[in-house]
Motif scaffolding. Structure first.
Motif, PDB file in Angstrom:
ATOM      1  N   LEU A 536       0.816  -1.213   0.000  1.00  0.00           N
ATOM      2  CA  LEU A 536       0.000   0.000   0.000  1.00  0.00           C
ATOM      3  C   LEU A 536       0.854   1.270   0.000  1.00  0.00           C
ATOM      4  O   LEU A 536       0.375   2.349  -0.325  1.00  0.00           O
ATOM      5  N   LYS A 537       2.124   1.106   0.383  1.00  0.00           N
ATOM      6  CA  LYS A 537       3.017   2.268   0.367  1.00  0.00           C
ATOM      7  C   LYS A 537       3.419   2.653  -1.062  1.00  0.00           C
ATOM      8  O   LYS A 537       3.965   3.723  -1.284  1.00  0.00           O
ATOM      9  N   SER A 538       3.215   1.734  -1.989  1.00  0.00           N
ATOM     10  CA  SER A 538       3.693   2.007  -3.333  1.00  0.00           C
ATOM     11  C   SER A 538       2.545   2.420  -4.236  1.00  0.00           C
ATOM     12  O   SER A 538       1.523   1.744  -4.320  1.00  0.00           O
ATOM     13  N   PRO A 539       2.706   3.536  -4.952  1.00  0.00           N
ATOM     14  CA  PRO A 539       1.645   3.977  -5.856  1.00  0.00           C
ATOM     15  C   PRO A 539       1.439   3.000  -7.016  1.00  0.00           C
ATOM     16  O   PRO A 539       0.389   2.995  -7.643  1.00  0.00           O
ATOM     17  N   ASP A 540       2.446   2.145  -7.261  1.00  0.00           N
ATOM     18  CA  ASP A 540       2.346   1.230  -8.407  1.00  0.00           C
ATOM     19  C   ASP A 540       1.652  -0.073  -8.074  1.00  0.00           C
ATOM     20  O   ASP A 540       1.434  -0.905  -8.957  1.00  0.00           O
ATOM     21  N   SER A 541       1.346  -0.314  -6.814  1.00  0.00           N
ATOM     22  CA  SER A 541       0.797  -1.636  -6.463  1.00  0.00           C
ATOM     23  C   SER A 541      -0.654  -1.778  -6.894  1.00  0.00           C
ATOM     24  O   SER A 541      -1.472  -0.884  -6.633  1.00  0.00           O
ATOM     25  N   ARG A 544      -3.539  -1.195  -4.298  1.00  0.00           N
ATOM     26  CA  ARG A 544      -3.949   0.112  -3.744  1.00  0.00           C
ATOM     27  C   ARG A 544      -5.458   0.184  -3.600  1.00  0.00           C
ATOM     28  O   ARG A 544      -6.199  -0.151  -4.505  1.00  0.00           O
ATOM     29  N   GLY A 545      -5.893   0.587  -2.419  1.00  0.00           N
ATOM     30  CA  GLY A 545      -7.332   0.675  -2.174  1.00  0.00           C
ATOM     31  C   GLY A 545      -7.941  -0.621  -1.669  1.00  0.00           C
ATOM     32  O   GLY A 545      -9.082  -0.647  -1.246  1.00  0.00           O
ATOM     33  N   ARG A 571       9.680  -4.869  -5.197  1.00  0.00           N
ATOM     34  CA  ARG A 571       9.460  -3.445  -5.429  1.00  0.00           C
ATOM     35  C   ARG A 571       9.905  -2.629  -4.217  1.00  0.00           C
ATOM     36  O   ARG A 571      10.485  -1.552  -4.353  1.00  0.00           O
TER      37      ARG A 571
END
Ligand code: MOS
Length: 742
Positions: A536-541, A544-545, A571
């Motif tokens: 969740l820390k990564s915008p690319d995952s 997310r959400g 990542r």
């Protein structure tokens, strides 16, 4: 969906290593300079050593040293037992070997020979000549019985129960039985006799040991040899059977470590079968009374079960002989009492369902006899008295499916075809009998510490110093971890059997799998949370959400969104994630007491036995067996069935052949070999049909209960009841040998 592993008959992960001979057991570790030890056993039951002649032994080629009380370095004496000091929970006997001239039982080690070869050591051991001043010894169990004293009970293991007035109710009952039973002592006979390889390096000690209690053995050795625990490493990756005989610390282990210290050599002490019988405690003998009173419709009015068992004067433990009688039958009047005598013999110790195995023989034989008196089907009698709540105190059963076990068992066995008249069913010269009995064993949990590591390569490592005593313990934890993390079983490695690993539970009380499972489940949950947190820390995952993803396919997914752990870790630039879980002794004890106030937790089952009795010779053959068990959730269908089957086999041995014979003049075990102490062999055992109801216990980790011991309970009675049906004879004294049927 990934496939789940829990419940499947997965092959044991250690199976290949064992069947190909690559698994190294405690006596198979080569060391340069390895020396071999052998024990010299006392030949009197009680006394003092007045002299010990070691000259002839020392003259044997290859003998390095002969240790006796005159020259052995001192060990610290065993401290008194306390629940809060685990090193004291594994005391086999209170004797400080080779620090005293006192002899406390016939067979006690009085010297150790260390030599270049096991042959030289054993030959020389036979040449050591102690002389004794004999002291009066009490070794006759039957003669001592009138001097029995009440056993001390505890909150966890009560030794007496009184509800209503059972004696008066028995007198007033329309139908009653009042029977006396005896069971003999038994000796441990695991396929791998006890063995130790001990290696000192300065004040650091490595011990390869066949043990059920790695952690407590280590703390015990630290205490006895005066070194810090961190200096000791206990390795026990493979154990060739435990059954309770490797739960405590016995003379062989201590003396191997002592001999290694004295000779400054690595020392291996592999006990002979006879040495196991002489130095490792076994099962207590008992005399038991079971009296039952009932209405003519079979409803119980009185249940009385009393027992006399023995411990040693230098140790031993009370066995829970009447414990199943607290739980199996509803009755307004119940009286249970356990008493003990202390004898000058090797003390008893745990042996598969200590207490319950022999206690259920008496109880379930008496219930069968009551059914005969009533002219009622013995299953019907049991079902009429099946309690909704715990009979002695009204506590709830966590879950109990005994009724279902009988229903299914009766169907699988073909109980309906039984003609209840004794001797009515025959097959040529054989009298055929069918018997049934209940199995019952409480469920325990012990504190366990576990770490689980999730690698960026997708590999999972579970670490716990539990003991693989031949039950598939590591395999079960691998299945659990694979499911909890949603990874393939092949990617999980389980490291066990080493005191450097997080402290595990002992393998006892059928509690190891549940105890470790609690830790594995908790650690895996933590890992899933950490992995999600990283993602969740990564915008690319793609996660997310996502708030509550499912662990599957090697990662975390919700619907079609998700990714593998490898992707998450890579990542984030992490090599691995690790989580620990576990519990200390104090927190554990508090939880146990709290739990016990609320629930009665136990495994139970229905044992169905068919025997054939030779009408001329009295020979008894078990010809069919069906066991249906309620053991909570089944983790591994193959290993669970094997454990239950193994228990039934051991129970058949108890029923028909096992008996430690003690010379009543000298207290010597006279059948200390497998040639004369008879355990069942393949030809004695029919196909055993085992079925589990597989309903989770809501109060146990993952809903699983232990399976190691419940299998042996009820077996003795099922055999005796089948013999009663075949012959009309009620044998109340184990083992049921042919002389008792003629
Ligand atoms: Mo057991 S008899 O607790 O190994």
């Amino acid at each position: 969906m990934s496939e789940k592993y829990v419940g499947r008959p997965v092959d044991r992960l250690d199976g290949l290593a064992k069947t190909t001979g690559q698994a190294r057991f405690a006596a198979e570790h080569p060391y340069p300079d390895l020396a071999h030890a052998a024990l010299v056993h006392a030949t009197v039951p009680r006394g003092r050593i007045t002299a010990i002649d070691t000259e002839a032994a020392r003259a044997v080629k290859g003998v390095i040293d002969v240790l006796t009380h005159e020259n052995a370095p001192a060990m610290k004496p065993p401290p008194s037992q306390s629940l809060l000091n685990p090193s004291t929970l594994v005391i086999g006997t209170s004797v400080n070997y080779l620090a005293t001239d006192e002899v406390h039982w016939n067979g006690q080690p009085v010297a150790v020979v260390v030599a270049e070869s096991p042959e030289a050591a054993r030959h020389a051991a036979g040449l050591v000549r102690p002389t004794y001043e004999e002291l009066p010894a009490v070794v006759d169990f039957a003669a001592e019985e009138p001097n029995a004293t009440p056993q001390k009970g505890s909150a966890i293991m009560p030794a007496a129960t009184n509800k209503g007035n059972a004696e008066a109710a028995l007198d007033a009952a329309a139908v009653s039985v009042d029977l006396r039973f005896t069971t003999p002592p038994h000796s441990h006979n695991a396929i791998e006799p006890h063995a130790t390889t001990a290696v000192w390096d300065g004040d650091r000690l490595t011990v390869h040991e066949s043990t059920q209690s790695i952690a407590w053995l280590r703390s015990h050795l630290a205490q006895r040899f005066g070194v810090p625990q961190r200096n000791i490493r206990v390795l026990s990756p493979y154990v060739g059977g435990g059954f309770g005989g490797k739960g405590s610390v016995w003379a062989g282990t201590l003396l191997a470590v002592l001999a290694a210290r004295a000779t400054k050599r690595p020392v291996r002490l592999a006990l002979t079968r006879a040495a196991v019988h002489h130095t490792v405690g076994g099962r207590t003998p008992t005399t038991q009374r079971v009296a039952l009173g009932a209405e003519s419709d079979g409803r119980l009015l009185a249940l009385i079960h009393t027992s006399v068992a023995r411990t040693g004067r230098v140790g031993g433990m009370p066995e829970q002989v009447t414990s199943a009688s607290r739980h199996l039958y509803d009755s307004p009047n119940i009286r249970l009492r356990q008493s003990l005598v202390r004898l000058d013999l090797l003390p008893n110790t745990s042996m598969r369902a200590p207490g319950e195995s022999i206690g259920t023989f008496a109880l379930e034989s008496a219930v069968d006899e009551l059914a005969c008196e009533l002219g009622m089907d013995p299953i019907e009698l049991r079902m009429r008295n099946e309690p909704a709540r715990n009979p002695v105190d009204g506590k709830r059963f966590a879950n109990r499916m005994l009724r279902e076990a009988y229903e299914l068992g009766a169907e699988r066995f073909g109980w309906r075809e039984r003609d209840p008249r004794p001797g009515s069913m025959t097959d040529g010269r054989w009298l055929v009998g069918m018997g049934v009995a209940s199995a019952y064993h409480p469920s325990f949990q012990l504190p366990a510490n576990v770490t689980v590591r999730l690698g960026a390569d997708g590999g999972v490592v579970v670490r716990c110093a539990l003991q693989e005593i031949g039950v598939g313990a590591a395999t079960a934890q691998a299945q659990i971890a694979a499911d909890e993390l949603g990874v393939p079983l092949e990617s999980v490695r389980v490291e066990v059997g080493d005191s450097e690993l997080p402290e595990g539970p002992m393998a006892g009380g059928s509690g190891q799998t549940a105890s470790a499972a609690a830790g594995v489940v908790e650690a895996c949950r933590k890992l899933r949370r950490s992995a999600l947190g990283l993602a969740l820390k990564s915008p690319d995952s793609p996660l997310r959400g996502v708030t509550s993803p499912e662990a599957r396919d090697g990662g975390l997914y919700q619907g079609s969104r998700g990714e593998t752990y490898a992707a998450i870790l890579t990542r984030a630039g992490r090599d691995h994630l690790e989580a620990a879980a576990g519990m200390g002794m104090l927190r554990f004890l508090a939880k146990t007491v709290r739990d016990q106030r609320r629930w009665v937790k136990a495994a139970c089952g229905a044992q169905f036995c068919e025997v054939r009795v030779d009408r001329d010779t009295g020979e008894v053959r078990v010809s069919r067996w069906v066991g249906v068990f309620d053991v909570g959730r089944v983790i591994n269908a193959k290993t669970v069935a094997s454990q239950l089957r193994g228990g039934i086999v051991m129970g058949i041995g108890m029923a028909l052949s096992e008996e430690t014979l003690i010379d009543q003049r000298t207290g010597r075990v006279v059948n200390a070999s497998l040639a004369e102490y008879h355990v069942p062999v393949h030809a004695d055992i029919p196909r055993i049909d085992v079925h589990c109801l597989d309903e989770p216990d809501p109060t146990m980790p993952l809903g699983l209960r232990g399976v190691g011991e419940v299998g042996i309970t009820g077996v003795g009675a099922a055999v005796a009841n089948a013999v009663r049906h075949a012959t009309g004879k009620r044998v109340r004294d184990l083992p049921i040998t042919l002389d008792k049927l003629l």
